[in-house]
Scaffold this active site. Structure first.
Site, PDB file in Angstrom:
ATOM      1  N   ARG A   1       0.885  -1.183   0.000  1.00  0.00           N
ATOM      2  CA  ARG A   1       0.000   0.000   0.000  1.00  0.00           C
ATOM      3  C   ARG A   1       0.911   1.218   0.000  1.00  0.00           C
ATOM      4  NH1 ARG A   1      -2.268   3.286   3.934  1.00  0.00           N
ATOM      5  NH2 ARG A   1      -4.372   4.018   3.524  1.00  0.00           N
TER       6      ARG A   1
ATOM      7  N   SER B   1     -12.759  -3.251   1.167  1.00  0.00           N
ATOM      8  CA  SER B   1     -13.065  -2.619   2.454  1.00  0.00           C
ATOM      9  C   SER B   1     -14.553  -2.321   2.494  1.00  0.00           C
ATOM     10  CB  SER B   1     -12.315  -1.290   2.594  1.00  0.00           C
ATOM     11  OG  SER B   1     -10.933  -1.517   2.579  1.00  0.00           O
TER      12      SER B   1
ATOM     13  N   LYS C   1      -3.734   6.027   8.264  1.00  0.00           N
ATOM     14  CA  LYS C   1      -4.587   6.334   7.104  1.00  0.00           C
ATOM     15  C   LYS C   1      -5.102   7.748   7.279  1.00  0.00           C
ATOM     16  CE  LYS C   1      -8.868   4.662   4.894  1.00  0.00           C
ATOM     17  NZ  LYS C   1      -8.598   4.697   3.474  1.00  0.00           N
TER      18      LYS C   1
HETATM   19  N1  TZP Z   1      -7.738   1.178   6.538  1.00  0.00           N
HETATM   20  C1  TZP Z   1      -8.456   1.384   7.635  1.00  0.00           C
HETATM   21  S1  TZP Z   1      -7.482   1.732   8.953  1.00  0.00           S
HETATM   22  C2  TZP Z   1      -6.057   1.579   8.043  1.00  0.00           C
HETATM   23  C3  TZP Z   1      -6.391   1.281   6.741  1.00  0.00           C
HETATM   24  C4  TZP Z   1      -5.452   1.076   5.638  1.00  0.00           C
HETATM   25  C5  TZP Z   1      -4.691   1.783   8.609  1.00  0.00           C
HETATM   26  C6  TZP Z   1      -4.272   0.666   9.503  1.00  0.00           C
HETATM   27  O1  TZP Z   1      -2.988   0.918  10.006  1.00  0.00           O
HETATM   28  P1  TZP Z   1      -2.585   0.674  11.533  1.00  0.00           P
HETATM   29  O2  TZP Z   1      -1.222   1.302  11.664  1.00  0.00           O
HETATM   30  O3  TZP Z   1      -2.535  -0.806  11.744  1.00  0.00           O
HETATM   31  O4  TZP Z   1      -3.618   1.371  12.368  1.00  0.00           O
END
Ligand code: TZP
Ligand code: MG
Length: 214
Positions: free
Chosen positions: A39, A111, A140
């Site tokens: 990503r 998602s 995010k």
């Molecule tokens: N989609 C929803 S939360 C997120 C994504 C890509 C980020 C998750 O990252 P982390 O560091 O595990 O909270």
């Protein structure tokens, strides 16, 4: 492919905490992650040929450890490097279109945040869902408000056959509720990329499924 407890690692070069991202990925693969998603986002994100070459190296590592390699959003990149699948959000292309572009064999992750989104994604041939953010996340930029695990439970009760991953702010210490909700796995960026000992952290995630905490 989606055995419990799955530990799905997500990373771009921006998440490597100053380390070599390929070393981080290899440590995670050695430590027992079950899925990997590239990503690559935000300022300084790799682009063009640099991104293709990085994705190819990720793919090679995942192949070596026999772990599925997925790419976030970018179907062209996934097809170019022969990734095992893609993951898309609601603001990306339609699930139908994504499935048509990648064909029947590749994995499609989506998602979802509601039963309705889940239904649409299943009809389009989604293989698994990501649901979150369960907890607060700094990984995010445009994350929605933390949703807890009620939505995961609801989706699983209506669609018990599709694997669901909780995502967002998940650590071994708070993963218990995600397992309790019936998720097949946790999808994690920072709790793995930022860990001093990634293999140990993966072990802690897997132990959290059995209710064993550090
Ligand atoms: N989609 C929803 S939360 C997120 C994504 C890509 C980020 C998750 O990252 P982390 O560091 O595990 O909270
Ligand atoms: Mg997206």
């Amino acid at each position: 492919m989606f055995n419990k407890p799955s530990v799905y690692f997500i990373m771009g070069t921006q998440n490597a905490s100053g380390k070599d991202p390929l070393k981080v990925l290899e440590e995670a693969l050695k430590g027992g992650i079950t899925h990997f998603q590239l990503r690559e986002k935000g300022t300084g994100a790799l682009q063009g040929q640099d991104l293709v070459e990085f994705a190819e190296k990720c793919q090679e590592l995942c192949t070596q450890y026999q772990i599925p390699f997925l790419i976030n959003d970018d179907v062209d990149l996934a097809l170019a490097v022969g990734a095992d699948g893609i993951h898309i959000g609601q603001e990306d292309m339609d699930c139908d279109q994504a499935r048509a572009l990648i064909g029947k064999e590749k994995m499609l992750g989506v998602s979802v945040h509601s039963l309705e989104e889940a239904r649409v994604a299943i009809d389009a041939g989604a293989d698994y869902f990501g649901m979150g953010p369960v907890y607060g996340t700094r990984s995010k930029a445009d994350a929605k408000r933390p949703a807890g695990t009620a939505g995961i439970e609801e989706v699983i009760s209506h669609f018990p056959d599709i694997p669901v991953f909780g995502i967002g702010g998940i650590s071994p210490q708070n993963a218990g509720a995600v397992w309790q909700a019936g998720a097949c796995g946790v999808a994690v960026i920072s709790a793995l990329s930022g860990a001093d000992d990634i293999a140990l952290q993966i072990a802690h995630f897997k132990n959290s499924y059995k209710g064993v905490l550090i």
